[in-house]
Design an enzyme around this catalytic site. Sequence first.
Site, PDB file in Angstrom:
ATOM      1  N   CYS A 114      48.791 -74.253 -32.791  1.00 53.53           N
ATOM      2  CA  CYS A 114      49.290 -74.219 -31.399  1.00 53.53           C
ATOM      3  C   CYS A 114      50.801 -74.442 -31.313  1.00 53.53           C
ATOM      4  O   CYS A 114      51.413 -74.111 -30.297  1.00 53.53           O
ATOM      5  CB  CYS A 114      48.571 -75.259 -30.548  1.00 53.53           C
ATOM      6  N   HIS A 250      52.968 -76.263 -24.196  1.00 47.50           N
ATOM      7  CA  HIS A 250      51.752 -75.629 -24.716  1.00 47.50           C
ATOM      8  C   HIS A 250      50.630 -75.927 -23.731  1.00 47.50           C
ATOM      9  O   HIS A 250      50.485 -77.057 -23.262  1.00 47.50           O
ATOM     10  CB  HIS A 250      51.427 -76.195 -26.098  1.00 47.50           C
ATOM     11  N   ASN A 280      43.369 -72.349 -23.465  1.00 47.28           N
ATOM     12  CA  ASN A 280      44.273 -72.640 -24.579  1.00 47.28           C
ATOM     13  C   ASN A 280      44.361 -71.395 -25.464  1.00 47.28           C
ATOM     14  O   ASN A 280      43.401 -71.053 -26.143  1.00 47.28           O
ATOM     15  CB  ASN A 280      43.736 -73.845 -25.364  1.00 47.28           C
TER      16      ASN A 280
HETATM   17  N1  ACO Z   1      30.568 -79.702 -20.771  1.00 49.98           N
HETATM   18  C1  ACO Z   1      29.953 -80.828 -20.429  1.00 49.98           C
HETATM   19  N2  ACO Z   1      30.050 -81.956 -21.148  1.00 49.98           N
HETATM   20  C2  ACO Z   1      30.831 -81.912 -22.258  1.00 49.98           C
HETATM   21  C3  ACO Z   1      31.508 -80.764 -22.655  1.00 49.98           C
HETATM   22  C4  ACO Z   1      31.344 -79.605 -21.866  1.00 49.98           C
HETATM   23  N3  ACO Z   1      31.936 -78.453 -22.157  1.00 49.98           N
HETATM   24  N4  ACO Z   1      32.191 -81.043 -23.783  1.00 49.98           N
HETATM   25  C5  ACO Z   1      31.961 -82.313 -24.071  1.00 49.98           C
HETATM   26  N5  ACO Z   1      31.135 -82.857 -23.148  1.00 49.98           N
HETATM   27  C6  ACO Z   1      30.611 -84.204 -23.074  1.00 49.98           C
HETATM   28  C7  ACO Z   1      30.704 -84.934 -24.383  1.00 49.98           C
HETATM   29  O1  ACO Z   1      29.603 -84.593 -25.219  1.00 49.98           O
HETATM   30  C8  ACO Z   1      30.667 -86.369 -23.935  1.00 49.98           C
HETATM   31  O2  ACO Z   1      29.350 -86.716 -23.662  1.00 49.98           O
HETATM   32  P1  ACO Z   1      28.792 -88.177 -24.089  1.00 49.98           P
HETATM   33  O3  ACO Z   1      29.641 -89.142 -23.315  1.00 49.98           O
HETATM   34  O4  ACO Z   1      27.380 -88.113 -23.655  1.00 49.98           O
HETATM   35  O5  ACO Z   1      28.998 -88.263 -25.564  1.00 49.98           O
HETATM   36  C9  ACO Z   1      31.423 -86.341 -22.605  1.00 49.98           C
HETATM   37  O6  ACO Z   1      31.424 -84.957 -22.191  1.00 49.98           O
HETATM   38  C10 ACO Z   1      32.848 -86.803 -22.711  1.00 49.98           C
HETATM   39  O7  ACO Z   1      33.468 -86.123 -23.797  1.00 49.98           O
HETATM   40  P2  ACO Z   1      34.920 -86.471 -24.253  1.00 49.98           P
HETATM   41  O8  ACO Z   1      35.197 -85.754 -25.532  1.00 49.98           O
HETATM   42  O9  ACO Z   1      35.094 -87.950 -24.203  1.00 49.98           O
HETATM   43  O10 ACO Z   1      35.757 -85.802 -23.060  1.00 49.98           O
HETATM   44  P3  ACO Z   1      37.304 -85.871 -22.846  1.00 49.98           P
HETATM   45  O11 ACO Z   1      37.574 -86.412 -21.500  1.00 49.98           O
HETATM   46  O12 ACO Z   1      38.018 -86.483 -24.023  1.00 49.98           O
HETATM   47  O13 ACO Z   1      37.694 -84.330 -22.794  1.00 49.98           O
HETATM   48  C11 ACO Z   1      38.661 -82.591 -24.176  1.00 49.98           C
HETATM   49  C12 ACO Z   1      37.455 -83.482 -23.914  1.00 49.98           C
HETATM   50  C13 ACO Z   1      38.857 -81.689 -22.969  1.00 49.98           C
HETATM   51  C14 ACO Z   1      38.396 -81.761 -25.414  1.00 49.98           C
HETATM   52  C15 ACO Z   1      39.903 -83.468 -24.368  1.00 49.98           C
HETATM   53  O14 ACO Z   1      39.638 -84.500 -25.280  1.00 49.98           O
HETATM   54  C16 ACO Z   1      41.084 -82.680 -24.871  1.00 49.98           C
HETATM   55  O15 ACO Z   1      41.631 -81.835 -24.179  1.00 49.98           O
HETATM   56  N6  ACO Z   1      41.555 -82.994 -26.081  1.00 49.98           N
HETATM   57  C17 ACO Z   1      42.722 -82.308 -26.630  1.00 49.98           C
HETATM   58  C18 ACO Z   1      42.419 -80.945 -27.064  1.00 49.98           C
HETATM   59  C19 ACO Z   1      43.708 -80.249 -27.363  1.00 49.98           C
HETATM   60  O16 ACO Z   1      44.730 -80.529 -26.779  1.00 49.98           O
HETATM   61  N7  ACO Z   1      43.731 -79.388 -28.277  1.00 49.98           N
HETATM   62  C20 ACO Z   1      45.047 -78.789 -28.521  1.00 49.98           C
HETATM   63  C21 ACO Z   1      45.234 -78.401 -29.782  1.00 49.98           C
HETATM   64  S1  ACO Z   1      44.239 -76.986 -30.074  1.00 49.98           S
HETATM   65  C22 ACO Z   1      44.862 -76.238 -31.469  1.00 49.98           C
HETATM   66  O17 ACO Z   1      45.793 -76.682 -32.102  1.00 49.98           O
HETATM   67  C23 ACO Z   1      44.131 -75.028 -31.975  1.00 49.98           C
END
Ligand code: ACO
Length: 323
Positions: A114, A250, A280
């Site tokens: 990214c 980004h 993304n």
């Molecule tokens: N729909 C519904 N529920 C979901 C989903 C979904 N699509 N995905 C995860 N959940 C659930 C999880 O299983 C979890 O359930 P649990 O509490 O029963 O275990 C709950 O939602 C909370 O999950 P978290 O991972 O804690 O959610 P969070 O608020 O952290 O959001 C996210 C997740 C959006 C992925 C966030 O952490 C994020 O954006 N992280 C950064 C990602 C990023 O920036 N990537 C960039 C680099 S990409 C690259 O370099 C290729």
Amino acid sequence: MTRRAIVTGVGHYLPDKVVENSHFESFLDTSDEWIRSRSGIERRHFAAEGQTTSDMAARAARAALAAAGRQPDEVDAILLATSTADLTFPSAATMVQAQLGMTRGFAFDIQAVCAGFVFALANASALIACGQATRILVIGSESFSKLMDWSDRTTCVLFGDGAGAVLLEASEGAGTSDDRGILSTDLHSDGRHRDILYVDGGVSTGTVGHLKMQGKEVFRHAIDKLAATAHASMDKAGVTSADVDWIVPHQANIRIIQGTAKKMQMPMDNVIVTVQDHGNTSAASIPLALSVGAERGQIKRGDLLVTEAIGGGLAWGSVVLRW
Ligand code: ACO
């Protein structure tokens, strides 16, 4: 006098297929509300069957060339930031070179996930500053839909496909922060974090693989590292947040974008946001945001921009440029 790399053209390409969040509700335990509230994403574009990263890159490149009023044979180099090249080799950049009908110069891919477009801008700026090239197409193009595990709700709802490009041209500046062009760059990587964001395939497995991400861990690193690199490149350029017209981040997650802007003491009114429409798109997200921001009339000639990105590696960095 200082030899600077200035942006003379910008363009983008998004595949026709638009996929709304509701699409995922039909086969995954997820909802439009979850995806919107956790990521800010509402829809994304997916490449058509057979449409490749180099195809999309060539379209974005043609748009940037047209905006600059330049022909492909006036370009000295193509730097294509991508993690989803069509083949293991040759580079997707050489495929773009062929598609543009460009028979001179040189072309290569840059792989920093990214952060790839920021790394490509920094490298292109250095090539121009040292006199190796006068005009460089810098492209970000990705087909992340090809890396998705469609049964993994924690990743497959977050990514999209597309391409963006800028044409950089050499120009003499006074050597001050009032110059147009790239004023400073700041790059980092730390390979100890490979396991929090990677694709489990490649030459060593004989498969393309799927994207694996510990989202919370990536999130934990993102805001601090992005704000730190943005401050470092602003310091190098001799500017402060008060001088900056636009952060062009980004586009991974609206909460990361908001958190970084807050740490940089910048209001969201000064941030280009496209994540709701593109998801993304990895290395394509910043050039897409630059192009859409210019098209919307937000980014204007003379504006001071900070771009910042973090991705797999981890790799991260930023660029300060005057548009
Ligand atoms: N729909 C519904 N529920 C979901 C989903 C979904 N699509 N995905 C995860 N959940 C659930 C999880 O299983 C979890 O359930 P649990 O509490 O029963 O275990 C709950 O939602 C909370 O999950 P978290 O991972 O804690 O959610 P969070 O608020 O952290 O959001 C996210 C997740 C959006 C992925 C966030 O952490 C994020 O954006 N992280 C950064 C990602 C990023 O920036 N990537 C960039 C680099 S990409 C690259 O370099 C290729």
